[in-house]
Design a protein around this motif. Structure first.
Motif, PDB file in Angstrom:
ATOM      1  N   ASN A  49       4.109  -7.252 -18.641  1.00 20.36           N
ATOM      2  CA  ASN A  49       4.618  -5.978 -18.064  1.00 20.36           C
ATOM      3  C   ASN A  49       3.657  -5.645 -16.906  1.00 20.36           C
ATOM      4  OD1 ASN A  49       6.682  -5.945 -19.720  1.00 20.36           O
ATOM      5  ND2 ASN A  49       5.630  -4.232 -21.039  1.00 20.36           N
ATOM      6  N   GLU A  50       2.437  -5.812 -17.074  1.00 24.08           N
ATOM      7  CA  GLU A  50       1.557  -5.506 -16.061  1.00 24.08           C
ATOM      8  C   GLU A  50       1.646  -6.224 -14.650  1.00 24.08           C
ATOM      9  OE1 GLU A  50      -3.400  -5.376 -15.281  1.00 24.08           O
ATOM     10  OE2 GLU A  50      -2.634  -4.703 -17.164  1.00 24.08           O
ATOM     11  N   HIS A  51       1.832  -7.754 -14.854  1.00 27.04           N
ATOM     12  CA  HIS A  51       1.981  -8.545 -13.912  1.00 27.04           C
ATOM     13  C   HIS A  51       3.530  -8.238 -13.330  1.00 27.04           C
ATOM     14  CE1 HIS A  51       1.959 -12.500 -11.732  1.00 27.04           C
ATOM     15  NE2 HIS A  51       3.241 -12.693 -12.174  1.00 27.04           N
ATOM     16  N   ALA A  52       4.356  -7.825 -14.051  1.00 22.40           N
ATOM     17  CA  ALA A  52       5.660  -7.528 -13.678  1.00 22.40           C
ATOM     18  C   ALA A  52       5.575  -6.528 -12.415  1.00 22.40           C
ATOM     19  CB  ALA A  52       6.717  -7.491 -14.520  1.00 22.40           C
ATOM     20  N   GLY A  53       4.797  -5.186 -13.116  1.00 17.26           N
ATOM     21  CA  GLY A  53       4.582  -4.256 -12.118  1.00 17.26           C
ATOM     22  C   GLY A  53       3.863  -4.607 -10.963  1.00 17.26           C
ATOM     23  N   LYS A  54       2.911  -5.296 -11.038  1.00 17.15           N
ATOM     24  CA  LYS A  54       2.239  -5.624  -9.891  1.00 17.15           C
ATOM     25  C   LYS A  54       3.017  -6.387  -8.749  1.00 17.15           C
ATOM     26  CE  LYS A  54      -2.487  -5.556 -11.705  1.00 17.15           C
ATOM     27  NZ  LYS A  54      -3.581  -6.394 -12.140  1.00 17.15           N
ATOM     28  N   THR A  55       3.862  -7.277  -9.327  1.00 19.78           N
ATOM     29  CA  THR A  55       4.660  -8.293  -8.537  1.00 19.78           C
ATOM     30  C   THR A  55       5.931  -7.229  -8.031  1.00 19.78           C
ATOM     31  OG1 THR A  55       4.527  -9.944 -10.098  1.00 19.78           O
ATOM     32  CG2 THR A  55       6.519 -10.235  -8.553  1.00 19.78           C
ATOM     33  N   ALA A  56       6.260  -6.436  -8.656  1.00 20.65           N
ATOM     34  CA  ALA A  56       7.128  -5.381  -8.049  1.00 20.65           C
ATOM     35  C   ALA A  56       6.567  -4.541  -6.889  1.00 20.65           C
ATOM     36  CB  ALA A  56       7.882  -4.424  -9.078  1.00 20.65           C
ATOM     37  N   GLU A  57       5.404  -4.023  -7.199  1.00 21.38           N
ATOM     38  CA  GLU A  57       4.631  -3.405  -6.062  1.00 21.38           C
ATOM     39  C   GLU A  57       4.540  -4.213  -4.923  1.00 21.38           C
ATOM     40  OE1 GLU A  57       3.934   0.115  -5.900  1.00 21.38           O
ATOM     41  OE2 GLU A  57       5.338   0.390  -7.541  1.00 21.38           O
ATOM     42  N   ASP A  58       4.123  -5.268  -5.064  1.00 22.74           N
ATOM     43  CA  ASP A  58       4.068  -6.082  -3.881  1.00 22.74           C
ATOM     44  C   ASP A  58       5.219  -6.498  -3.131  1.00 22.74           C
ATOM     45  OD1 ASP A  58       1.093  -6.388  -4.460  1.00 22.74           O
ATOM     46  OD2 ASP A  58       1.652  -8.425  -5.447  1.00 22.74           O
ATOM     47  N   TRP A  59       6.146  -6.718  -3.888  1.00 26.92           N
ATOM     48  CA  TRP A  59       7.621  -6.960  -3.142  1.00 26.92           C
ATOM     49  C   TRP A  59       8.209  -5.625  -2.475  1.00 26.92           C
ATOM     50  CZ3 TRP A  59      12.287  -4.128  -3.729  1.00 26.92           C
ATOM     51  CH2 TRP A  59      13.172  -4.713  -2.854  1.00 26.92           C
ATOM     52  N   ARG A  60       7.843  -4.180  -3.174  1.00 26.23           N
ATOM     53  CA  ARG A  60       8.185  -3.003  -2.486  1.00 26.23           C
ATOM     54  C   ARG A  60       7.322  -2.828  -1.185  1.00 26.23           C
ATOM     55  NH1 ARG A  60       7.632   2.996  -4.512  1.00 26.23           N
ATOM     56  NH2 ARG A  60       5.548   2.139  -4.522  1.00 26.23           N
ATOM     57  N   GLY A  61       6.314  -3.392  -1.156  1.00 23.79           N
ATOM     58  CA  GLY A  61       5.264  -3.122   0.211  1.00 23.79           C
ATOM     59  C   GLY A  61       5.772  -3.946   1.005  1.00 23.79           C
ATOM     60  N   HIS A  62       6.145  -5.233   0.716  1.00 23.58           N
ATOM     61  CA  HIS A  62       6.579  -6.225   1.753  1.00 23.58           C
ATOM     62  C   HIS A  62       8.130  -5.591   2.266  1.00 23.58           C
ATOM     63  CE1 HIS A  62       3.657  -9.235   1.134  1.00 23.58           C
ATOM     64  NE2 HIS A  62       3.964  -9.436  -0.251  1.00 23.58           N
ATOM     65  N   TYR A  63       8.843  -5.056   1.450  1.00 25.33           N
ATOM     66  CA  TYR A  63      10.388  -4.613   1.757  1.00 25.33           C
ATOM     67  C   TYR A  63      10.114  -3.418   2.733  1.00 25.33           C
ATOM     68  CZ  TYR A  63      14.768  -2.032   1.501  1.00 25.33           C
ATOM     69  OH  TYR A  63      15.832  -1.670   2.006  1.00 25.33           O
ATOM     70  N   ARG A  64       9.020  -2.471   2.367  1.00 22.87           N
ATOM     71  CA  ARG A  64       8.926  -1.256   3.419  1.00 22.87           C
ATOM     72  C   ARG A  64       8.467  -1.610   4.381  1.00 22.87           C
ATOM     73  NH1 ARG A  64       6.262   3.451  -0.175  1.00 22.87           N
ATOM     74  NH2 ARG A  64       7.221   4.766   1.399  1.00 22.87           N
ATOM     75  N   LEU A  65       7.484  -2.724   4.574  1.00 26.23           N
ATOM     76  CA  LEU A  65       6.845  -2.978   5.875  1.00 26.23           C
ATOM     77  C   LEU A  65       7.711  -3.550   6.817  1.00 26.23           C
ATOM     78  CD1 LEU A  65       4.153  -3.409   7.343  1.00 26.23           C
ATOM     79  CD2 LEU A  65       3.816  -5.632   6.557  1.00 26.23           C
ATOM     80  N   CYS A  66       8.657  -4.387   6.165  1.00 29.58           N
ATOM     81  CA  CYS A  66       9.741  -5.093   7.107  1.00 29.58           C
ATOM     82  C   CYS A  66      10.670  -3.923   7.614  1.00 29.58           C
ATOM     83  CB  CYS A  66      10.479  -6.022   6.192  1.00 29.58           C
ATOM     84  SG  CYS A  66      11.816  -6.783   6.966  1.00 29.58           S
ATOM     85  N   VAL A  67      10.851  -3.088   6.820  1.00 29.76           N
ATOM     86  CA  VAL A  67      12.049  -2.121   7.218  1.00 29.76           C
ATOM     87  C   VAL A  67      11.512  -1.176   8.297  1.00 29.76           C
ATOM     88  CG1 VAL A  67      13.210  -0.104   6.612  1.00 29.76           C
ATOM     89  CG2 VAL A  67      13.344  -2.198   5.046  1.00 29.76           C
ATOM     90  N   GLU A  68      10.031  -0.753   8.045  1.00 30.05           N
ATOM     91  CA  GLU A  68       9.439   0.018   8.957  1.00 30.05           C
ATOM     92  C   GLU A  68       9.028  -0.795  10.366  1.00 30.05           C
ATOM     93  OE1 GLU A  68       5.656   0.959   7.046  1.00 30.05           O
ATOM     94  OE2 GLU A  68       6.475   2.318   5.762  1.00 30.05           O
ATOM     95  N   ARG A  69       9.133  -1.855  10.377  1.00 32.37           N
ATOM     96  CA  ARG A  69       8.824  -2.756  11.710  1.00 32.37           C
ATOM     97  C   ARG A  69      10.454  -2.857  12.228  1.00 32.37           C
ATOM     98  NH1 ARG A  69       4.049  -6.920  10.203  1.00 32.37           N
ATOM     99  NH2 ARG A  69       2.645  -5.413  10.020  1.00 32.37           N
ATOM    100  N   GLY A  70      11.249  -2.420  11.623  1.00 34.14           N
ATOM    101  CA  GLY A  70      12.654  -2.909  12.239  1.00 34.14           C
ATOM    102  C   GLY A  70      13.555  -3.894  11.797  1.00 34.14           C
ATOM    103  N   GLY A  71      13.012  -4.720  10.906  1.00 34.43           N
ATOM    104  CA  GLY A  71      13.405  -6.070  10.545  1.00 34.43           C
ATOM    105  C   GLY A  71      14.522  -5.943   9.381  1.00 34.43           C
ATOM    106  N   LEU A  72      15.116  -6.830   9.004  1.00 33.43           N
ATOM    107  CA  LEU A  72      16.129  -6.967   8.170  1.00 33.43           C
ATOM    108  C   LEU A  72      15.532  -7.745   6.843  1.00 33.43           C
ATOM    109  CD1 LEU A  72      18.986  -5.938   7.193  1.00 33.43           C
ATOM    110  CD2 LEU A  72      19.825  -8.185   8.217  1.00 33.43           C
ATOM    111  N   PHE A  73      15.405  -7.222   6.127  1.00 35.71           N
ATOM    112  CA  PHE A  73      14.926  -8.076   4.692  1.00 35.71           C
ATOM    113  C   PHE A  73      15.863  -8.820   4.165  1.00 35.71           C
ATOM    114  CE2 PHE A  73      13.142  -8.804   0.434  1.00 35.71           C
ATOM    115  CZ  PHE A  73      11.873  -9.355   1.083  1.00 35.71           C
ATOM    116  N   ASP A  74      15.534 -10.247   4.176  1.00 37.14           N
ATOM    117  CA  ASP A  74      16.511 -11.260   3.398  1.00 37.14           C
ATOM    118  C   ASP A  74      16.065 -11.528   1.883  1.00 37.14           C
ATOM    119  OD1 ASP A  74      18.230 -13.329   2.802  1.00 37.14           O
ATOM    120  OD2 ASP A  74      17.532 -14.726   4.148  1.00 37.14           O
ATOM    121  N   PHE A  75      16.918 -10.854   0.999  1.00 37.53           N
ATOM    122  CA  PHE A  75      16.420 -10.903  -0.507  1.00 37.53           C
ATOM    123  C   PHE A  75      16.666 -12.494  -1.167  1.00 37.53           C
ATOM    124  CE2 PHE A  75      17.940  -6.456   0.421  1.00 37.53           C
ATOM    125  CZ  PHE A  75      16.854  -5.844  -0.337  1.00 37.53           C
TER     126      PHE A  75
END
Length: 82
Positions: A49-75
């Motif tokens: 569960n801890e690993h899944a939470g960290k992975t989700a937070e990392d993914w969310r960070g990448h997604y937000r950084l992409c959106v903030e830079r005007g990119g389109l995140f390819d899921f």
């Protein structure tokens, strides 16, 4: 059956006591083993569960950084298309 000698009854009593004692000791060992296994299993679940939470937070960070830079995140690929 009541005509058995006193020594025979003592031996029967000792045998019964040994059987009960062995049964109790084996049951205690079994319960201790189950408790240890359950604790190990719960620890594994907590770690996953801890690993899944960290992975989700990392993914969310990448997604937000992409959106903030005007990119389109390819899921599908997990990358940012600009």
């Amino acid at each position: 059956m009541l005509g058995l000698a006193f020594g025979t009854w003592v031996r029967i009593g000792i045998g019964a006591a040994l059987i009960v004692a062995l049964g109790w000791s084996h049951l205690s060992a079994y319960r201790a083993g189950r408790s240890a296994e359950q604790a190990a299993f719960l620890n594994q679940i907590r770690q996953e569960n801890e690993h899944a939470g960290k992975t989700a937070e990392d993914w969310r960070g990448h997604y937000r950084l992409c959106v903030e830079r005007g990119g389109l995140f390819d899921f599908e690929t997990g990358s940012c298309d600009r």
